[in-house]
Motif scaffolding. Structure first.
Motif, PDB file in Angstrom:
ATOM      1  N   GLN A 406     -38.993 -10.029 -14.910  1.00 33.78           N
ATOM      2  CA  GLN A 406     -39.749  -8.910 -15.482  1.00 33.78           C
ATOM      3  C   GLN A 406     -40.369  -8.056 -14.397  1.00 33.78           C
ATOM      4  OE1 GLN A 406     -42.314  -8.801 -18.537  1.00 33.78           O
ATOM      5  NE2 GLN A 406     -41.455 -10.438 -19.789  1.00 33.78           N
ATOM      6  N   ALA A 407     -40.608  -6.802 -14.746  1.00 31.08           N
ATOM      7  CA  ALA A 407     -41.315  -5.927 -13.804  1.00 31.08           C
ATOM      8  C   ALA A 407     -42.790  -6.329 -13.773  1.00 31.08           C
ATOM      9  CB  ALA A 407     -41.182  -4.480 -14.253  1.00 31.08           C
ATOM     10  N   VAL A 408     -43.287  -6.576 -12.572  1.00 30.33           N
ATOM     11  CA  VAL A 408     -44.698  -6.933 -12.401  1.00 30.33           C
ATOM     12  C   VAL A 408     -45.294  -5.977 -11.381  1.00 30.33           C
ATOM     13  CG1 VAL A 408     -46.273  -8.737 -11.599  1.00 30.33           C
ATOM     14  CG2 VAL A 408     -44.237  -9.368 -12.895  1.00 30.33           C
ATOM     15  N   ASP A 414     -45.614  -5.553 -16.635  1.00 30.47           N
ATOM     16  CA  ASP A 414     -45.666  -4.268 -17.339  1.00 30.47           C
ATOM     17  C   ASP A 414     -45.677  -4.461 -18.855  1.00 30.47           C
ATOM     18  OD1 ASP A 414     -45.615  -3.130 -14.905  1.00 30.47           O
ATOM     19  OD2 ASP A 414     -43.622  -2.199 -15.077  1.00 30.47           O
ATOM     20  N   SER A 415     -44.976  -5.507 -19.308  1.00 32.00           N
ATOM     21  CA  SER A 415     -44.867  -5.711 -20.757  1.00 32.00           C
ATOM     22  C   SER A 415     -46.221  -6.030 -21.390  1.00 32.00           C
ATOM     23  CB  SER A 415     -43.876  -6.840 -21.049  1.00 32.00           C
ATOM     24  OG  SER A 415     -44.356  -8.045 -20.493  1.00 32.00           O
ATOM     25  N   LEU A 416     -47.233  -6.306 -20.571  1.00 28.48           N
ATOM     26  CA  LEU A 416     -48.544  -6.613 -21.165  1.00 28.48           C
ATOM     27  C   LEU A 416     -49.382  -5.355 -21.391  1.00 28.48           C
ATOM     28  CD1 LEU A 416     -49.416  -9.899 -19.252  1.00 28.48           C
ATOM     29  CD2 LEU A 416     -49.038  -9.639 -21.710  1.00 28.48           C
ATOM     30  N   PRO A 419     -49.639  -4.569 -25.360  1.00 27.68           N
ATOM     31  CA  PRO A 419     -50.632  -5.361 -26.104  1.00 27.68           C
ATOM     32  C   PRO A 419     -52.080  -5.042 -25.699  1.00 27.68           C
ATOM     33  CG  PRO A 419     -48.968  -6.797 -25.090  1.00 27.68           C
ATOM     34  CD  PRO A 419     -48.586  -5.400 -24.756  1.00 27.68           C
ATOM     35  N   ILE A 420     -52.297  -4.715 -24.429  1.00 26.86           N
ATOM     36  CA  ILE A 420     -53.665  -4.349 -24.023  1.00 26.86           C
ATOM     37  C   ILE A 420     -54.088  -3.082 -24.759  1.00 26.86           C
ATOM     38  CG2 ILE A 420     -55.105  -3.547 -22.094  1.00 26.86           C
ATOM     39  CD1 ILE A 420     -53.491  -5.355 -20.225  1.00 26.86           C
ATOM     40  N   GLN A 421     -53.179  -2.070 -24.739  1.00 27.85           N
ATOM     41  CA  GLN A 421     -53.487  -0.806 -25.427  1.00 27.85           C
ATOM     42  C   GLN A 421     -53.744  -1.045 -26.917  1.00 27.85           C
ATOM     43  OE1 GLN A 421     -53.676   2.485 -23.873  1.00 27.85           O
ATOM     44  NE2 GLN A 421     -54.836   2.573 -25.802  1.00 27.85           N
ATOM     45  N   LYS A 510     -54.407   2.592 -15.177  1.00 22.97           N
ATOM     46  CA  LYS A 510     -53.583   2.638 -16.399  1.00 22.97           C
ATOM     47  C   LYS A 510     -54.405   2.999 -17.638  1.00 22.97           C
ATOM     48  CE  LYS A 510     -49.509   1.532 -14.891  1.00 22.97           C
ATOM     49  NZ  LYS A 510     -48.388   2.468 -15.033  1.00 22.97           N
ATOM     50  N   PHE A 511     -55.660   2.608 -17.653  1.00 24.48           N
ATOM     51  CA  PHE A 511     -56.504   2.854 -18.845  1.00 24.48           C
ATOM     52  C   PHE A 511     -57.727   3.633 -18.396  1.00 24.48           C
ATOM     53  CE2 PHE A 511     -54.121  -1.028 -19.514  1.00 24.48           C
ATOM     54  CZ  PHE A 511     -53.513  -0.783 -20.736  1.00 24.48           C
ATOM     55  N   GLN A 512     -57.506   4.935 -18.133  1.00 21.33           N
ATOM     56  CA  GLN A 512     -58.544   5.697 -17.446  1.00 21.33           C
ATOM     57  C   GLN A 512     -59.797   5.909 -18.272  1.00 21.33           C
ATOM     58  OE1 GLN A 512     -57.028   8.886 -15.120  1.00 21.33           O
ATOM     59  NE2 GLN A 512     -55.655   7.452 -14.095  1.00 21.33           N
ATOM     60  N   LYS A 513     -59.661   5.866 -19.592  1.00 22.60           N
ATOM     61  CA  LYS A 513     -60.836   6.153 -20.420  1.00 22.60           C
ATOM     62  C   LYS A 513     -61.610   4.892 -20.775  1.00 22.60           C
ATOM     63  CE  LYS A 513     -58.874  10.257 -22.557  1.00 22.60           C
ATOM     64  NZ  LYS A 513     -57.549  10.105 -23.191  1.00 22.60           N
ATOM     65  N   THR A 514     -61.066   3.753 -20.382  1.00 22.26           N
ATOM     66  CA  THR A 514     -61.685   2.482 -20.795  1.00 22.26           C
ATOM     67  C   THR A 514     -62.476   1.875 -19.636  1.00 22.26           C
ATOM     68  OG1 THR A 514     -59.750   2.136 -22.170  1.00 22.26           O
ATOM     69  CG2 THR A 514     -61.140   0.225 -21.791  1.00 22.26           C
TER      70      THR A 514
END
Ligand code: ADP
Ligand code: ZN
Ligand code: ZN
Length: 744
Positions: A406-408, A414-416, A419-421, A510-514
């Motif tokens: 997998q791409a890490v 990356d596949s996670l 689910p985080i979003q 990746k989650f700039q607003k959080t």
């Protein structure tokens, strides 16, 4: 004329014997008794020791003995049970009596200070207030009076901080506005008695009934998944004791003492709560120690008032005259084992103390140690299980994510990201666990394979970015980050692997607003930093927490529903036979942070070894099933709890010295084994320690084991004296570790 007498004194020195002294000139024998502290000349120093014996037969000629400098106490400060515990430590752990007895005292008493609590000046408003017009020409006094009207009670030191001088305070006292008192500066947390007990579920009730039905010494093991309501059982089990004005002692892991834990105890009872933890300074520790030791059943209102003492490992030695029950929460935790000096296990010492006092002890864990589980299954401890989450929550689902193909990026598959979003979109929170602080575990050069290694340890240096430096987590060495490879001058040197800082910045990108909150030793150095950082988490807003095992215990995060564990599986391949047990405990502790309330949780283990059988046993069955499998393995290999071990460790600045010392010891052991005819002992070593060089010292190990504890202890008891006599190794430090819990 009375015949001369001598004092046998225990002194904190690495020599396994007592030292004889003359009493003070012209003093009477009746002034002396065992347990009193004395100040004595020792070599060129003056040390504090404890009288263990008064006798008339000195081991060396009285002319060579010195008199003590001073008698420090008029009555023994340690109650008999604690004093005995010190002797037990010395016998069981084969450590010098002086060092064991010195463990029992707070630092200031070891240094010979008086056993007096510190007092401070406090001001309160007088009940009858004079006419304020007399203050017309004293504006600062008016300010202070206003300040106190708002704040009620104030310590002088706080008022000074707020800008008032003692002269202003004294002025108001003289005019009758304020009362001045000297009070104990250390104050316990007052119980509020504001919360009522919950109605227990069937399993909790069964556990409580068993505990309540016992009389005298008995050990209970509560094996209950995270959130199953163990703490609620503790609370109800201690209630009757507190109602009778008794004391209960609760031992928690080093990092388990969160404000949430303290609150739960303080809110339930009309009892004082005393905290004894490693953040107390020496003065506070002595004050708390004295307060615990002077506990009387009544407070000054004449009402019965219990006392709850919550502390970490060394709190087990606190004098507690009214102790009625001991609880050890997270009994499996490594921090209960002292890893230097007298290497005792706080949990095992606690069981001995409970036995001496003939009181019950409760050991609780979601992931019991194999030692306790074995005792539970064999009936030595009463085994109580809580298999359901209390209230409406259910256990999180464990998922295994194979990242082999997998791409890490920056440590995270990356596949996670999706689910985080999704979790954030549902207004829930995410916890990413990685047990490495810093940016990356190391820095390396792709051109020549150079790795940043510590010069003083067999270990890599961790790359940190906040602030930027290389740091050895084993010896604390720090270096600047090189711009180019020191070996081949390549400019391509780069971070390898991922730590908390790297995941934090990746997730923030990746989650700039959080909000992304990093919790590790570096981010929580300041007092209260943890509380401040965790504010958004407790407010319940969507956020991502990135942290180390500081997060694994004691915290209650109702809104966390997704837990991601990175790199937990490195423990599967350790040279330590306990690594599997420890790793599984960690996985479950961390997973247990998810879905602690009504929202169902998921815990994802990101791994390269997804087909490891133990991982599957954990996922498909349970920790309990895994523990039974591990117990089976241990049984076949005669490892603890089915066999018993002693680890002799030695280290030295010079290479080979420690090993040569242990070679000499091994010869001694062989001779004794032969002479005593004990074929059932097994010895391995000397071997280099798994990290041979640490903090500039070369370390070597010698293992001795046996199927029978008595046999092993008898043997060590016989040989230890000779080990102290080994000559020619001045620079070697050595120590004995009974029941070692790690091989580092
Ligand atoms: P543990 O110590 O095993 O992790 P806790 O005692 O902290 O579990 O309980 C977990 C949660 O469940 C807490 O919020 C607690 O208030 C709640 N709880 C415990 N026992 C009960 C019960 N009998 N009924 C309802 N809620 C309970
Ligand atoms: Zn290079
Ligand atoms: Zn180092």
């Amino acid at each position: 004329m009375t015949s001369p007498f001598y004092l046998s004194v225990a002194i904190a020195a690495p020599i396994p014997k007592l030292f004889d002294y003359h009493p003070q000139p012209d003093s009477d024998m009746s002034h002396y008794q065992a347990g009193l502290r004395v100040s004595v000349p020792f070599g060129s120093r003056e040390l504090t020791g404890i009288i263990v014996n008064i006798h008339q037969n000195p081991q060396i000629s009285p002319a060579k003995l010195k008199p003590i400098n001073a008698l420090l106490d008029t009555k023994p400060l340690l109650p008999q049970d604690v004093y005995q515990l010190g002797h037990w430590l010395s016998e069981y752990y084969h450590q010098p009596i002086g060092e064991c007895l010195s463990l029992l005292w707070p630092v200031l008493l070891r240094k010979g200070e008086q056993a007096l609590g510190s007092k401070q000046t406090q001001y309160t408003l007088s009940p009858t207030q004079p006419d304020p017009s007399v203050l017309k020409r004293a504006p600062r006094q008016v300010d202070l009076l206003n300040h106190l009207t708002k704040n009620d009670v104030q310590w002088q030191k706080d008022l000074v901080k707020a800008g008032f001088t003692p002269t202003i305070m004294q002025g108001l006292v003289e005019k009758g506005f304020l009362d001045k008192q000297e009070r104990d500066s250390f104050q316990p947390i007052k119980g509020e008695c504001s919360q009522t007990p919950l109605t227990l579920n069937t399993e909790q009730q069964q556990a409580l009934t068993s505990i309540e039905g016992s009389d005298g010494f008995k050990s209970f093991l509560i094996d209950g998944i995270t959130g199953s309501g163990k703490t609620e059982v503790y609370l109800q089990a201690i209630a009757p004791h507190l109602e009778h004005g008794k004391q209960v002692l609760i031992l928690v892991p080093e990092i388990g003492l969160t404000p949430q834990t303290v609150q739960r105890f303080a809110q339930r009872f009309n009892a004082d709560v005393l905290l004894l933890h490693s953040k107390l300074n020496d003065r506070e520790r002595l004050d708390a120690w004295l307060m615990a030791g002077q506990h009387s059943l009544n407070d000054n209102t004449g009402q019965l008032r219990g006392q709850i003492i919550i502390g970490t490992r060394s709190a087990i030695f606190t004098p507690l005259p009214n102790l009625a029950m001991i609880i050890i929460d997270e009994e499996h935790d490594q921090s209960f084992k002292q890893q230097d000096g007298v290497r005792y296990h706080g949990r095992d010492v606690a069981v001995v103390r409970a036995k001496t006092l003939n009181i019950p002890i409760i050991l609780g864990s979601a992931t019991p140690s194999l030692e306790c589980l074995h005792n539970g299954l064999s009936g030595k401890y009463q085994y109580l299980r809580l298999t359901q989450r209390a209230g409406s929550a259910s256990m999180p689902e464990l998922q295994i994510l194979n990242i082999k193909n997998q791409a890490v990026h920056h440590g995270l598959a990356d596949s996670l990201l999706k689910p985080i979003q999704d979790t954030l979109d549902k207004n829930q929170q995410v916890l990413v666990f990685v047990n490495r602080r810093g940016y990356a575990p190391t820095l390396y050069c792709p051109d020549c394979a150079w790795i940043a290694e510590c010069r003083r340890c067999d270990a890599k240096m961790t790359l940190h970015q906040k602030p930027a430096h290389l740091h050895c987590h084993h010896c604390d060495s720090k270096l600047n980050i090189p711009r180019q490879c020191p070996e081949c001058l390549s400019h391509k040197i780069q971070a390898m692997g991922a730590g908390t800082e790297r995941l934090e910045s990746h997730l923030q990108y990746k989650f700039q607003k959080t909000p992304v909150i990093r919790i590790d030793r570096d981010s929580t150095q300041n007092k209260n930093a943890m509380q401040t950082l965790l504010k958004p988490v407790h407010n319940g807003e969507p956020c991502i927490i990135v942290g180390t095992q500081m997060l694994a215990k004691g915290h209650h995060f109702p809104k966390v529903t997704l837990v991601i564990m990175i790199n937990v599986d490195s423990g599967f391949f350790s040279a330590d036979y306990r690594a599997m047990e420890k790793t599984a405990q960690l996985i479950l502790q961390v997973a247990g942070r998810a879905g602690r309330e009504k929202d169902k949780g998921v815990a994802v283990i990101q791994t390269e070894f997804s087909d490891h059988p133990m991982l599957h046993l954990l996922k498909e069955e349970s920790f309990h099933a895994l523990s039974l499998a591990l117990l089976d393995e241990r049984k076949n290999q005669h490892l603890p709890p089915y066999g018993f071990q002693v680890l002799l460790r030695a280290d030295c600045h010079q290479p080979k010295e420690a090993e040569m010392f242990l070679h000499r010891v091994r010869q001694l052991l062989n001779q004794h084994q032969h002479a005593l005819n004990m074929p059932n002992l097994n010895m391995i070593g000397p071997l280099p320690a798994p990290m041979e060089l640490r903090a500039g010292r070369f370390r070597s190990q010698l293992w001795v084991s046996a199927h029978n504890r008595k046999v092993l202890h008898h043997f060590i008891g016989v040989v230890i004296k000779d080990i102290y006599e080994v000559k020619g190794f001045h620079k070697v430090r050595w120590g004995v570790d009974i029941d070692p819990t790690d091989n580092m």
